[in-house]
Design an enzyme around this catalytic site. Structure first.
Site, mmCIF file in Angstrom:
data_model
loop_
_atom_site.group_PDB
_atom_site.id
_atom_site.type_symbol
_atom_site.label_atom_id
_atom_site.label_comp_id
_atom_site.label_asym_id
_atom_site.label_seq_id
_atom_site.Cartn_x
_atom_site.Cartn_y
_atom_site.Cartn_z
ATOM 1 N N GLU A 308 0.836 -1.202 0.000
ATOM 2 C CA GLU A 308 0.000 0.000 0.000
ATOM 3 C C GLU A 308 0.871 1.252 0.000
ATOM 4 O O GLU A 308 1.082 1.873 1.051
ATOM 5 C CB GLU A 308 -0.955 -0.002 1.199
ATOM 6 C CG GLU A 308 -2.081 -1.012 1.082
ATOM 7 C CD GLU A 308 -3.085 -0.923 2.231
ATOM 8 O OE1 GLU A 308 -2.831 -0.198 3.214
ATOM 9 O OE2 GLU A 308 -4.142 -1.592 2.135
ATOM 10 N N GLU A 402 -6.540 -7.222 -1.373
ATOM 11 C CA GLU A 402 -6.940 -7.062 0.019
ATOM 12 C C GLU A 402 -8.272 -6.321 0.074
ATOM 13 O O GLU A 402 -8.459 -5.307 -0.594
ATOM 14 C CB GLU A 402 -5.877 -6.274 0.792
ATOM 15 C CG GLU A 402 -6.152 -6.128 2.273
ATOM 16 C CD GLU A 402 -5.030 -5.370 2.987
ATOM 17 O OE1 GLU A 402 -3.844 -5.707 2.761
ATOM 18 O OE2 GLU A 402 -5.334 -4.443 3.753
#
Length: 481
Positions: A308, A402
């Site tokens: 991320e 995710e």
């Protein structure tokens, strides 16, 4: 995933590694590199045990700091592993402790009573014996007839590599699909068919490795019917940077465990804080070089190179430059596996930072066989995120590595109606997805109730939270392979 509170630091055990010694005339592993490790965590018995703490299961636990040892001064001795079903066996790797065998045989058996030799020696010298063999059976036994020391026989690890034989019929996701590749803007199998994978992400393996064991992964593969396991290795936050050897070996072990169960494995370089992937570029090159070298013969590995990326200074150009530097490192050793590239603002395709997919469409990564990741948490990410994902999927290859049914913290109330909107879109556009997370963390996003790990039970719904019941049901629906 955002920062996890209450992190628990695992004790680091320094592995005792013996020098590599391959018996004369035996190939180390040529020709069998593609076969998975099938013995780890399986049922093991032995003729004798020297003392408590040296039980035969220690030889198949994936930990080179634990070992099996037989009673001292007695010949013969044996240790055998039950693979659970008939396998073709192509390789056996024995990591001897100081108490080694001078003379021993490696044998296979269909029933545990009738044995066939697939290797024998009278000149063993300890260390590591990496044996290329050819045999078939449910049971594999090491039968020692002459000790090399006055002590007994002792193995740090006994590893058996092979594949299920007969009756498999393409039953697992990997058997059905083989080597994946990106075709156009979709994920395709070895035959060129567009497919969707569905599965679970681990929590950080520095905190919740106890939730990833033989029983839990058996349940994930057979009861949940998952196609893919995402192996989430944090870099900071008590993760990789604290002990690269320990955590790299942990990832190796989990790849083998996923492989043995016919699941795909996403190797997640879980960079989060700091948000600039360039901060960990050197570490990433070291890590992915070893992973790609070890597992390039497998068909089930995918590489997620930046979990991320985040922060105002972390523009798409920064992420793209990082990908251009790291992708060739992987490709040098593994030319075939899909590589998953994180997107700006916590892998939101830029939405959480005020952008959208056009920054990638207008300036894509210059590499083949790659996909871009998108993460969402349904209670936090509404229509703008959903619409961006829908548009992006028509122009870019997307993999949702995710998501959660809760808020972006992985906690709070579930929004199942919004979650279902996302899953409907993902099914419509053949976008693969992985849910966060396969652990017993106290947050609502962890599928198991607190205290479930390591002993379970993991199958069924008895130990699942509300989100766990919901996501298991959706993973279990039939695949279109």
């Amino acid at each position: 995933m955002r920062r996890s509170a209450g992190a628990r630091i695992f004790a680091v055990i320094a592995a005792l590694m013996a020098p590599l010694m391959v018996p004369a005339g035996v190939s180390a592993s040529a020709g069998s590199a593609a076969d998975p490790l099938v013995s780890q965590g399986k049922t093991v018995t032995a003729l004798s045990v020297e003392a408590a703490g040296l039980e035969p299961g220690k030889a198949v636990d994936g930990d080179t700091a634990t070992r099996w040892a037989s009673a001292e001064g007695i010949d013969p001795q044996w240790i055998r592993v039950d693979l659970g079903a008939t396998h073709t066996v192509s390789r056996v790797r024995l990591n001897w402790e100081a108490a080694y065998a001078t003379a021993y045989r490696v044998q296979t058996s269909p029933d545990g009573s009738t044995w066939t030799d697939v290797y024998s020696t009278t000149s063993g010298d300890g260390g590591i014996d990496d044996l290329t063999v050819s045999g078939s059976g449910r049971y594999v036994r090491v039968y020692g007839t002459q000790r090399g020391t006055p002590y007994g026989y002792s193995l740090w690890e006994m590893e058996v590599y092979g594949a299920p034989s007969g009756g498999g019929g393409g039953g697992t996701p990997v058997q059905a699909n083989g080597q994946l590749r990106v075709c156009g803007i979709k994920l395709c199998n070895e035959s060129g068919k567009q497919i969707q994978l569905r599965g679970m992400s681990s929590h950080g393996i520095q905190w919740y490795n106890q939730c990833l064991n033989t029983s839990s992964l058996d349940a994930l593969a057979t009861d949940w019917k998952a196609d893919v396991l995402r192996i989430s290795m944090y870099i900071q936050e008590d993760g990789y940077e604290t002990n690269p050897r320990l955590f790299t070996d942990r990832v190796h072990s989990l790849i083998e465990m996923a492989t043995a169960r016919g699941m795909y494995a996403i190797v997640d370089w879980h960079m989060l804080d700091p948000g600039d992937p360039m901060y960990n570029l050197g570490r990433a090159k070291t890590f992915f070089t070893e992973i790609a070298q070890r597992h390039n013969g497998k068909k089930n590995v995918l590489y997620e190179i930046a979990n991320e990326p985040n922060g105002d200074a972390v523009t798409w150009s920064v992420i793209r430059d990082y990908a251009h530097q790291l992708i060739p490192v992987i490709r040098q050793h593994d030319p075939d596996a899909p590589i998953l590239v994180g997107t700006r603002a916590w892998s939101s395709l830029g939405v959480s930072g005020g952008g959208n997919e056009t920054e990638i469409v207008n300036n894509p990564v210059n590499a083949a066989n790659i996909m871009y990741t998108f993460h969402f948490y349904a209670a936090s990410h509404g229509t703008e995120y959903l619409n961006t994902l829908s548009r992006a999927a028509d122009r870019l290859p997307i993999f949702v590595t995710e998501f959660g049914t809760q808020t972006a913290s992985g906690d709070g109330a579930n929004n199942f109606s919004r979650s279902q909107q996302y899953l409907d879109l993902l099914a419509q556009k053949k976008i693969s997805w992985v849910n966060w997370n396969f652990s017993d963390d106290f947050r609502t996003g962890a599928v198991f109730t607190t205290g479930t790990c390591p002993n379970g039970s993991f199958a069924g719904t008895g130990r699942l939270k509300e989100a766990g019941v919901w996501i298991r049901d959706r993973i279990r629906t039939a695949d279109d392979f």
